[in-house]
Motif scaffolding. Sequence first.
Motif, PDB file in Angstrom:
ATOM      1  N   PRO A 195       0.799  -1.234   0.000  1.00  0.00           N
ATOM      2  CA  PRO A 195       0.000   0.000   0.000  1.00  0.00           C
ATOM      3  C   PRO A 195       0.829   1.279   0.000  1.00  0.00           C
ATOM      4  O   PRO A 195       0.503   2.235  -0.714  1.00  0.00           O
ATOM      5  CB  PRO A 195      -0.830  -0.131   1.282  1.00  0.00           C
ATOM      6  N   ASP A 196       1.885   1.315   0.798  1.00  0.00           N
ATOM      7  CA  ASP A 196       2.697   2.530   0.858  1.00  0.00           C
ATOM      8  C   ASP A 196       3.405   2.804  -0.458  1.00  0.00           C
ATOM      9  O   ASP A 196       3.492   3.959  -0.905  1.00  0.00           O
ATOM     10  CB  ASP A 196       3.725   2.413   1.991  1.00  0.00           C
ATOM     11  N   GLN A 197       3.910   1.749  -1.098  1.00  0.00           N
ATOM     12  CA  GLN A 197       4.599   1.938  -2.370  1.00  0.00           C
ATOM     13  C   GLN A 197       3.610   2.243  -3.502  1.00  0.00           C
ATOM     14  O   GLN A 197       3.873   3.090  -4.354  1.00  0.00           O
ATOM     15  CB  GLN A 197       5.434   0.709  -2.706  1.00  0.00           C
ATOM     16  N   ALA A 198       2.482   1.554  -3.513  1.00  0.00           N
ATOM     17  CA  ALA A 198       1.489   1.799  -4.567  1.00  0.00           C
ATOM     18  C   ALA A 198       0.943   3.215  -4.489  1.00  0.00           C
ATOM     19  O   ALA A 198       0.632   3.842  -5.513  1.00  0.00           O
ATOM     20  CB  ALA A 198       0.358   0.782  -4.459  1.00  0.00           C
ATOM     21  N   ARG A 199       0.848   3.756  -3.288  1.00  0.00           N
ATOM     22  CA  ARG A 199       0.309   5.100  -3.101  1.00  0.00           C
ATOM     23  C   ARG A 199       1.164   6.157  -3.813  1.00  0.00           C
ATOM     24  O   ARG A 199       0.646   7.203  -4.218  1.00  0.00           O
ATOM     25  CB  ARG A 199       0.216   5.399  -1.605  1.00  0.00           C
ATOM     26  N   ARG A 200       2.445   5.886  -3.983  1.00  0.00           N
ATOM     27  CA  ARG A 200       3.334   6.848  -4.643  1.00  0.00           C
ATOM     28  C   ARG A 200       2.938   7.085  -6.098  1.00  0.00           C
ATOM     29  O   ARG A 200       3.250   8.135  -6.664  1.00  0.00           O
ATOM     30  CB  ARG A 200       4.774   6.344  -4.592  1.00  0.00           C
ATOM     31  N   HIS A 201       2.273   6.101  -6.697  1.00  0.00           N
ATOM     32  CA  HIS A 201       1.884   6.226  -8.109  1.00  0.00           C
ATOM     33  C   HIS A 201       0.376   6.034  -8.248  1.00  0.00           C
ATOM     34  O   HIS A 201      -0.101   5.561  -9.284  1.00  0.00           O
ATOM     35  CB  HIS A 201       2.645   5.200  -8.943  1.00  0.00           C
ATOM     36  N   SER A 202      -0.348   6.419  -7.209  1.00  0.00           N
ATOM     37  CA  SER A 202      -1.789   6.210  -7.182  1.00  0.00           C
ATOM     38  C   SER A 202      -2.476   6.821  -8.400  1.00  0.00           C
ATOM     39  O   SER A 202      -2.212   7.966  -8.777  1.00  0.00           O
ATOM     40  CB  SER A 202      -2.381   6.821  -5.908  1.00  0.00           C
ATOM     41  N   GLN A 251      -5.176  -2.706  -3.068  1.00  0.00           N
ATOM     42  CA  GLN A 251      -4.503  -2.063  -4.199  1.00  0.00           C
ATOM     43  C   GLN A 251      -5.476  -1.292  -5.074  1.00  0.00           C
ATOM     44  O   GLN A 251      -5.105  -0.289  -5.697  1.00  0.00           O
ATOM     45  CB  GLN A 251      -3.810  -3.139  -5.048  1.00  0.00           C
ATOM     46  N   HIS A 254      -5.670   2.502  -5.964  1.00  0.00           N
ATOM     47  CA  HIS A 254      -4.513   3.095  -6.638  1.00  0.00           C
ATOM     48  C   HIS A 254      -4.400   2.688  -8.105  1.00  0.00           C
ATOM     49  O   HIS A 254      -3.510   3.149  -8.810  1.00  0.00           O
ATOM     50  CB  HIS A 254      -3.232   2.700  -5.896  1.00  0.00           C
TER      51      HIS A 254
END
Length: 420
Positions: A195-202, A251, A254
């Motif tokens: 979730p934290d990494q996917a949020r960067r390219h939401s 996921q 995002h």
Amino acid sequence: MRRTATARAKAARVTAARVRAAAALAAAAAIAAAGLAACSEDEDEPVGAARVASTLGPGEGVVNLVTLPGSIESGSTDPRVDWVTPFQERTGCKVALKVAKTPEEMAALMRDEDRRYDGVAAPPEVAGRLIAEKRVAPVNTDLVDGYKKLEPKLRGLLERDGKQYGIPYVWGSNLLMYDTRTVPPPSSWAAVFDPDQARRHSGKITMRDSPLAIAEAALYLKGSERKLKIRDPYSLTPEQLAAAGRVLAGQRPHVGEYWDDPADAVSAFAGGRAALGQAWPYQVDVLNRAGRPVRGAVPAEGVTGWMDAWMIGARVQHPNCMYQWLQWTASPDVQQQVAEWAGVAPANPQACSGDRLRPVFCAAYRVGDRAYLSKVIFAHAPSKACGRKSKDDDCTDYAEWTKVWVGATRPESVNPSAKP
């Protein structure tokens, strides 16, 4: 001959059914033993146990095939692309084609006792079920010239109890594609599932629309949640499948697009709507040739893949023509045409020899790269048995995968009153 951009896009659209997710899996038809009715034309002939052919005779004049859109070209889409007419002229076997819109429709056609098809170009979510249901017959590979030239790993994917049930046709793998201008090279599936990494390219993440894409979430969990003890991402227990479903549901906010048409993923990256997501070598190749700054990454957890294979119907009526078709489609010249037209890797690496496929194409699709192939985890139809060699019936089948996929990626279809 290379396609124009318009023709390539059209071909991509017609191959979309390969990955189209069914909303739900229909109840399986009652399984009856299937027989090899070698040369009989009697529709009322009793059906016996499927058996392998031992010898061949003259062609019967026709071969009835089932495919998904785009698997066969007869010049109707582009007159320059035709591997059917030369086959008919050489063998005298007329190709009669039934195009199924989805894998589920393909499986239903092969189960229909009122229909008798000689062969089917089956994707993995169909092939395993047809074998289990005895809807296809074993193949005598000694009757298929060039069989031993096909990639060894691919040949082994449809072997059951010492019998071969399919002739590899084409294959591909599922990569992480990223825009090099805005996304650092991803090293793990965590780039799209954490979730934290996917949020960067939401909003700029694109994912493949298929229940089999659950396997990528399972690969991620295999490394991040070791207590789940996931071994095969395509053989999941109810607990493991539920965990993958939670990952996909988390996921979803995002994800900008779920693609079922390969051309849609190309369009999303080309138009700046996507910066990271699942892709095949096809999309990477098309965008690179168009000068777009994208690359395909192989995550540390590995990549999954798929193979389409030609299989012989258990109630085959024209076995001699069918075996001639198997030989024809496995030949390097035909494999070249299929690979170039559809944007897939040929099962016969000889398609990259001589003056056939260009070296840059073969490198992009990893043709003949056995070190790479050895690491690809090829898809198989999820089933209650945990793996082909397992007798444990505590895993989940394709119907359960479909339900979880729909629930995680389209919760509004499960709960129509849910707010967007």
